[in-house]
Design an enzyme around this catalytic site. Structure first.
Site, short mmCIF file in Angstrom:
data_model
loop_
_atom_site.label_atom_id
_atom_site.label_comp_id
_atom_site.label_asym_id
_atom_site.label_seq_id
_atom_site.Cartn_x
_atom_site.Cartn_y
_atom_site.Cartn_z
N ARG A 89 0.81 -1.22 0.00
CA ARG A 89 0.00 0.00 0.00
C ARG A 89 0.84 1.27 0.00
O ARG A 89 0.37 2.34 -0.36
CB ARG A 89 -0.94 -0.04 1.22
N LYS A 90 2.08 1.16 0.43
CA LYS A 90 2.99 2.33 0.48
C LYS A 90 2.30 3.55 1.08
O LYS A 90 2.20 4.62 0.45
CB LYS A 90 3.55 2.67 -0.90
N ASP A 93 1.00 9.20 4.49
CA ASP A 93 0.32 10.38 5.02
C ASP A 93 0.53 10.50 6.53
O ASP A 93 1.25 9.70 7.14
CB ASP A 93 -1.19 10.29 4.67
N TYR A 208 16.32 -3.38 -12.99
CA TYR A 208 16.34 -4.78 -12.54
C TYR A 208 17.72 -5.31 -12.23
O TYR A 208 18.71 -4.95 -12.86
CB TYR A 208 15.71 -5.68 -13.62
N ARG A 227 6.56 -8.84 -12.99
CA ARG A 227 6.41 -9.19 -14.40
C ARG A 227 7.30 -10.33 -14.83
O ARG A 227 6.94 -11.10 -15.73
CB ARG A 227 6.67 -7.93 -15.26
O1 S5P Z 1 11.28 0.35 -4.84
C1 S5P Z 1 10.33 -0.35 -5.15
C2 S5P Z 1 9.40 -0.78 -4.20
C3 S5P Z 1 8.37 -1.63 -4.58
S1 S5P Z 1 7.36 -2.29 -3.35
N1 S5P Z 1 10.17 -0.77 -6.43
C4 S5P Z 1 9.13 -1.58 -6.83
O2 S5P Z 1 9.08 -1.94 -8.01
N2 S5P Z 1 8.19 -2.00 -5.90
C5 S5P Z 1 7.04 -2.84 -6.30
O3 S5P Z 1 7.53 -4.09 -6.75
C6 S5P Z 1 6.19 -2.28 -7.42
O4 S5P Z 1 5.11 -1.52 -6.91
C7 S5P Z 1 5.70 -3.54 -8.12
O5 S5P Z 1 4.53 -4.02 -7.49
C8 S5P Z 1 6.81 -4.54 -7.90
C9 S5P Z 1 7.79 -4.69 -9.03
O6 S5P Z 1 7.17 -5.21 -10.17
P1 S5P Z 1 8.01 -5.73 -11.46
O7 S5P Z 1 6.94 -6.15 -12.41
O8 S5P Z 1 8.84 -4.60 -11.95
O9 S5P Z 1 8.86 -6.89 -10.96
#
Ligand code: S5P
Length: 253
Positions: A89-90, A93, A208, A227
């Protein structure tokens, strides 16, 4: 280097203890990020990938046909396959507002999500607000100390302060979202998103790294994969491959 199981003794939080034990028992440090848009896709993913993961991470507010049966089913699947539920939910607030966002509204996050997360941008009040609600329900909170995206402002002093702040609330704060191990407290869990085996990023700034790099070299504990798994041709086989890569890196460090 402590095993996950050993580290359970360094925290008093019941969810953190459960997660540390679960990872060693089930031999997985894989959290799947289920960023899918329908109830059907979400539940199918939870049921098919369930055996491979320690945590199922949701963005429940992107599910177009959400209703309460989603939650009932997710809870049933989390018991069936033994994984924890993490609503990403990050929160960001003031304490009084996040209390309502966590407990009320349509999603009642505090009633079903074992874990949720928050930015500490507003200061300690955000943790106190969430803690008021979450502690009595036996929940755990992760703080965002760093982000995976290009140009993230969560760096340097902000990151350092986040790690420090966690210690004040370590009954409720179970760890961090970050890109590398930053806390010396063995009771704190480090979770890292931005994990994919083939690509190096996406067009919107996501960056990544591989499971081996994140767990083996950066010293994180849990890989978060979205993904890379749910968009793969065969999500189950792909999840097995991520699970193995993450687990092998843990065993060899
Ligand atoms: O720094 C962050 C923190 C989070 S929680 N970077 C992110 O990408 N996330 C979450 O991790 C983002 O909201 C998504 O749900 C997931 C990454 O998704 P992907 O498809 O790129 O692996």
């Amino acid at each position: 280097m402590h095993s996950y199981t050993d580290r359970a003794t360094y925290t008093t939080n019941t969810i953190a203890k459960r997660l540390f034990h679960l990872m060693d028992e089930k031999q997985t440090n894989l959290c799947v990020s289920a960023d899918v848009l329908t109830k059907d896709e979400l539940l199918t993913l939870a049921d098919t990938i369930g055996p491979e993961i320690c945590i199922f991470k949701t963005h429940i507010d992107i599910v177009e046909d959400f209703d309460n049966t989603v939650i009932i089913e997710l809870q049933r699947l989390s018991e069936k396959h033994n994984f924890l539920l993490f609503e990403d939910r990050k929160f960001a607030d003031i304490g009084n507002t996040v209390k309502h966002q966590y407990q009320h509204g349509i999603y009642h996050i505090a009633d079903w999500a074992d874990i949720t997360n928050a930015h500490v941008l507003p200061g300690p009040g955000i943790i106190e607000g969430l803690r008021d609600v979450g502690m009595t329900k036996g929940r755990g909170l992760l703080l965002l100390a760093e982000m995976s995206s290009k140009g993230s402002l969560a760096t340097g002093e902000y990151t350092k302060k986040t790690i420090e702040l966690a210690e004040t609330y370590k009954d409720f704060v179970i760890g961090f979202i970050l890109q590398q191990k930053l806390s010396d407290n063995p009771g704190m869990i480090h979770m890292t998103p931005g994990v994919k085996m083939r690509d190096i990023g996406d067009p919107l700034g996501q960056q990544y790294n591989s499971p081996t790099y994140v767990i083996g070299e950066k010293g994180s504990d849990v890989i978060i994969v979205g993904r890379g798994i749910y968009e793969a041709e065969n999500p189950v086989e792909t999840a097995k491959a991520y699970r193995k890569a993450g687990w092998d890196a843990y065993l060899s460090r």
